[in-house]
Design a protein around this motif. Structure first.
Motif, PDB file in Angstrom:
ATOM      1  N   GLU A   1       0.826  -1.209   0.000  1.00  0.00           N
ATOM      2  CA  GLU A   1       0.000   0.000   0.000  1.00  0.00           C
ATOM      3  C   GLU A   1       0.860   1.258   0.000  1.00  0.00           C
TER       4      GLU A   1
ATOM      5  N   VAL B   1      -8.834   2.821  -6.810  1.00  0.00           N
ATOM      6  CA  VAL B   1      -7.916   2.171  -5.882  1.00  0.00           C
ATOM      7  C   VAL B   1      -8.686   1.164  -5.031  1.00  0.00           C
TER       8      VAL B   1
ATOM      9  N   THR C   1      -8.378  -1.969  -2.108  1.00  0.00           N
ATOM     10  CA  THR C   1      -7.571  -2.664  -1.117  1.00  0.00           C
ATOM     11  C   THR C   1      -8.484  -3.592  -0.325  1.00  0.00           C
TER      12      THR C   1
ATOM     13  N   SER D   1      -5.004   1.909   6.166  1.00  0.00           N
ATOM     14  CA  SER D   1      -4.822   1.827   4.716  1.00  0.00           C
ATOM     15  C   SER D   1      -4.840   3.206   4.077  1.00  0.00           C
ATOM     16  N   LEU D   2      -5.746   4.068   4.534  1.00  0.00           N
ATOM     17  CA  LEU D   2      -5.787   5.437   4.022  1.00  0.00           C
ATOM     18  C   LEU D   2      -4.450   6.140   4.248  1.00  0.00           C
TER      19      LEU D   2
ATOM     20  N   LEU E   1      -1.775   4.568   1.894  1.00  0.00           N
ATOM     21  CA  LEU E   1      -2.050   4.919   0.501  1.00  0.00           C
ATOM     22  C   LEU E   1      -1.971   6.426   0.257  1.00  0.00           C
TER      23      LEU E   1
ATOM     24  N   THR F   1      -4.184   8.755   0.823  1.00  0.00           N
ATOM     25  CA  THR F   1      -5.390   9.174   0.120  1.00  0.00           C
ATOM     26  C   THR F   1      -6.504   9.420   1.116  1.00  0.00           C
TER      27      THR F   1
ATOM     28  N   TYR G   1      -9.732   8.557   0.440  1.00  0.00           N
ATOM     29  CA  TYR G   1     -10.805   7.578   0.274  1.00  0.00           C
ATOM     30  C   TYR G   1     -10.315   6.356  -0.493  1.00  0.00           C
ATOM     31  N   ILE G   2     -11.017   5.258  -0.318  1.00  0.00           N
ATOM     32  CA  ILE G   2     -10.760   4.000  -1.012  1.00  0.00           C
ATOM     33  C   ILE G   2     -11.933   3.754  -1.947  1.00  0.00           C
TER      34      ILE G   2
ATOM     35  N   TYR H   1     -13.366  -1.237  -1.307  1.00  0.00           N
ATOM     36  CA  TYR H   1     -12.849  -1.860  -0.089  1.00  0.00           C
ATOM     37  C   TYR H   1     -13.414  -3.269  -0.012  1.00  0.00           C
TER      38      TYR H   1
ATOM     39  N   VAL I   1     -15.048   5.198   1.995  1.00  0.00           N
ATOM     40  CA  VAL I   1     -15.133   4.105   1.026  1.00  0.00           C
ATOM     41  C   VAL I   1     -16.253   4.402   0.048  1.00  0.00           C
TER      42      VAL I   1
END
Length: 325
Positions: free
Chosen positions: A64, A81, A83, A110-111, A114, A116, A118-119, A122, A149
């Protein structure tokens, strides 16, 4: 590059998804040098791949972090993206699974990795028998409500469990999974007897992992010879693929590749791309050369008779031990 909608959603993704599991240092066959990994990712994005997939557990977050570096200099809105969450990220209680606590903790982690806000997608990496699906779906729903997300997906589970999740979401008005990430390739076709018919019935997008069977379908290995390099040299998971039926499939792949002036990898990916149910196979190139070879599979056409020849040696059977890996 070609694009399609993921499942019945409005989300547009490239017909090939760049898998980032190989970027990290957890296993000897991975790309340990971050600069080399970044070059592959950058080339993929330049080729029009807008869909990238990783997981918190890949090299314990290192994958990540590498992807986050690659996207930092790009327009985030251009990329989808993805994950995942489920596998252990630390020892001790609440360090794994799909509880509300673990999901919310890992989404934020994870955010951060990454880099970022937002994902896009997910995904639950596996089913958690120790957590009620209602708790998992409620946690995912809250992430969508917060804007962290955008869509949710699932990966590798028996069809009855996946249908249970879809039904629970419908009954409780939770966000529904739009995709299933499952092992699917010419020699690993067990999902045809498990979750793929359900995905077709429920309009679920399919993003196959290991579309080249860990390099087997890229013609990296020779029958009767012990592998001395690549994933098969150190990974027992690969050994299940060295069967007579699988070698028969590979021989047909080789013949078709010669007939079409293509590579074995291109023919194998083309077979998946011809499946109406498949949206975006997750390729895992470790070099730019492999990446460009994979992308050229979009130009390979297979007739119905050729696809039948490729499928002939294997009769798909669901094996729970395989499906739950």
């Amino acid at each position: 590059m070609e694009y399609t909608h993921l499942g019945n959603s409005g989300l547009e993704v490239s017909r090939l998804c760049l898998g980032c599991m190989n970027f990290g240092s957890e296993q000897p066959w991975m790309v340990h040098d971050h600069d080399d990994a970044l070059e592959v990712i950058d080339r993929a994005l330049d080729l029009g791949i807008n869909f990238v997939d990783t997981a918190n557990a890949y090299s314990k977050g290192e994958s990540e972090e590498i992807l986050g570096k690659a996207l930092a200099e790009r327009d985030r809105e251009e990329f989808v993206v993805a994950t995942k969450v489920y596998f252990p990220m630390r020892d001790g209680p609440n360090g794994q699974g799909l509880s509300r606590k673990h999901i919310l903790d890992q989404a934020q982690a994870s955010l951060d990795r990454l880099d970022t806000d937002y994902i896009d997608l997910y995904q639950i990496h596996r089913w958690d028998d120790n957590t009620p699906i209602e708790e998992t779906l409620s946690a995912l729903d809250s992430l969508i409500d917060e804007g962290i997300v955008r869509y949710v997906g699932a990966s590798s589970m028996p069809a009855w469990k996946f249908m249970k999740a879809l039904h629970t979401a419908d009954v409780n008005n939770y966000e529904r999974f739009i995709s299933m990430q499952c092992e699917y390739n010419l020699v690993d076709r067990h999902e045809e007897a498990n979750v793929l018919p359900l995905c077709e019935d429920q309009d679920i997008g399919v993003i196959p992992w290991s579309p080249l069977a860990g390099g087997f379908l890229a013609d990296k290995y020779e029958q009767g010879k012990d592998p001395d390099e690549g994933r098969a040299a150190t990974d027992d998971f690969m050994q299940k693929r060295f069967t007579e039926d699988n070698w028969a499939v590979l021989e047909t792949v080789r013949k078709l590749a010669d007939e079409k002036d293509a590579t074995a990898a291109q023919v194998s990916l083309a077979w998946l791309l011809h499946k109406d149910l498949v949206d975006s196979p997750i390729i895992g190139p470790r070099t730019i050369e492999h990446l460009e070879d994979n992308v050229d599979s979009l130009d390979v056409t297979l007739t119905a008779e050729e696809r039948q020849r490729l499928e002939a040696p294997i009769e798909p059977v669901w094996n729970r031990a395989i499906g739950d890996v």
